[in-house]
Design an enzyme around this catalytic site. Structure first.
Site, mmCIF file in Angstrom:
data_model
loop_
_atom_site.group_PDB
_atom_site.id
_atom_site.type_symbol
_atom_site.label_atom_id
_atom_site.label_comp_id
_atom_site.label_asym_id
_atom_site.label_seq_id
_atom_site.Cartn_x
_atom_site.Cartn_y
_atom_site.Cartn_z
ATOM 1 N N LYS A 93 0.849 -1.190 0.000
ATOM 2 C CA LYS A 93 0.000 0.000 0.000
ATOM 3 C C LYS A 93 0.888 1.244 0.000
ATOM 4 C CE LYS A 93 -4.378 0.495 2.310
ATOM 5 N NZ LYS A 93 -4.994 0.463 3.631
ATOM 6 N N ILE A 94 0.675 2.093 -0.987
ATOM 7 C CA ILE A 94 1.468 3.325 -1.110
ATOM 8 C C ILE A 94 0.517 4.523 -1.133
ATOM 9 C CG2 ILE A 94 3.081 4.611 -2.607
ATOM 10 C CD1 ILE A 94 4.446 2.103 -1.846
#
Ligand code: E4P
Length: 268
Positions: A93-94
């Site tokens: 997750k960015i």
């Protein structure tokens, strides 16, 4: 529409998989903080390992904590390598934008990291997406999932317009304001954000899956499905709400009372 469990609580995750309703899991640092506080006797590595085993190869999102692209890429690769023996379906997750304010220089670090990890064939979930424009950039950078924050968008529209009260339900079609509907950047609700982003992604043949996140109640789940989300990530409490209705309970009671013994014997 796929259902992900929005939780880092092993018991909740196990239950959702036992109920056969879960297609994946999303975590974030705040959810992990709660698990750390609850589970003092076990290392976080072991705990995440157990979550990954319980999720049977379905996608599990783990978020990075740095804000520069090169560091986020290193963290993403590290998380991927550390946990790939537990599951082949780790998603990194960015945040779409890691800047802390408009004057910050780092607005494109998130996009750069999404592109770099996606190019390395590591699946990315672009998070903290609050505009269809951010969704478009994340999708073009190759994000496998684009997480639109529904509840937090509703909260923001409310707070910007001094709408009092923590309403359980914010209407998908928005609330009337002085000169039309209350809005943020032409978005009238969190569900509208999902709908506009999904339309752009589909219209332009982008491969990202639209993920409705920050959901607060079951009606929003329905509206996310109608708005074209490919996935809804759902808190455990909302997942339970989804299966309940007073009339179902009543009907169930009556059918169990009425069923003739002779009929029941036919099924034994
Ligand atoms: C999931 O990916 C998000 O981190 C989560 O849905 C955020 O939910 P919240 O706005 O209720 O914290």
């Amino acid at each position: 529409m796929k259902i992900f469990v929005d939780s880092a609580d092993l018991e909740e995750i196990k239950k959702a998989y036992e109920w056969r309703v879960a297609d994946g899991v999303t975590t974030n640092p705040s959810l992990l903080k709660k698990s750390v506080e609850k589970n003092k006797e076990q290392s976080l590595k072991e705990y995440i390992g157990e979550i990954l085993k319980a999720t049977k190869g379905t996608p599990v999102s783990l978020e990075v904590t740095s804000s520069e692209a090169k560091d986020m890429v290193l963290e993403g690769v590290m998380l991927y390598r550390t946990f790939k023996s537990y599951s082949k379906n780790i998603v990194i997750k960015i945040p779409v934008n890691t800047a802390l304010g408009e004057s910050d220089e780092n607005h494109f670090e998130g996009i750069k990291a999404i592109k770099e990890l996606s190019d390395r064939k590591i699946n990315v979930n672009a998070t903290l997406v609050f505009t269809p424009e951010q969704a478009l950039l994340a999708a073009k950078a190759g994000a496998k999932y684009v997480s639109l924050f529904v509840g937090r968008t509703d909260d923001y529209i409310k707070s910007k317009n001094n709408v009092a009260g923590k309403q359980e339900y914010y209407p998908a079609e928005g609330l009337p304001g002085g000169e039309g509907l209350l809005e943020d950047n032409g978005i009238v609700s969190g569900i509208d954000l999902v709908s506009q982003s999904a339309e752009i992604i589909r219209k332009h043949g982008l491969k990202s899956e639209v993920l409705a996140a920050s959901l607060r109640n079951k009606r929003q789940v329905r509206e996310a499905a109608l708005a074209g989300a490919h996935i809804a990530t759902i808190p455990f409490s909302v997942l339970k709400e989804m299966v309940m209705h007073k009339k179902t309970f009543e009907g169930m009671k009556k059918f169990s009372e009425d069923a003739p013994e002779e009929y029941k014997k036919l099924m034994r």
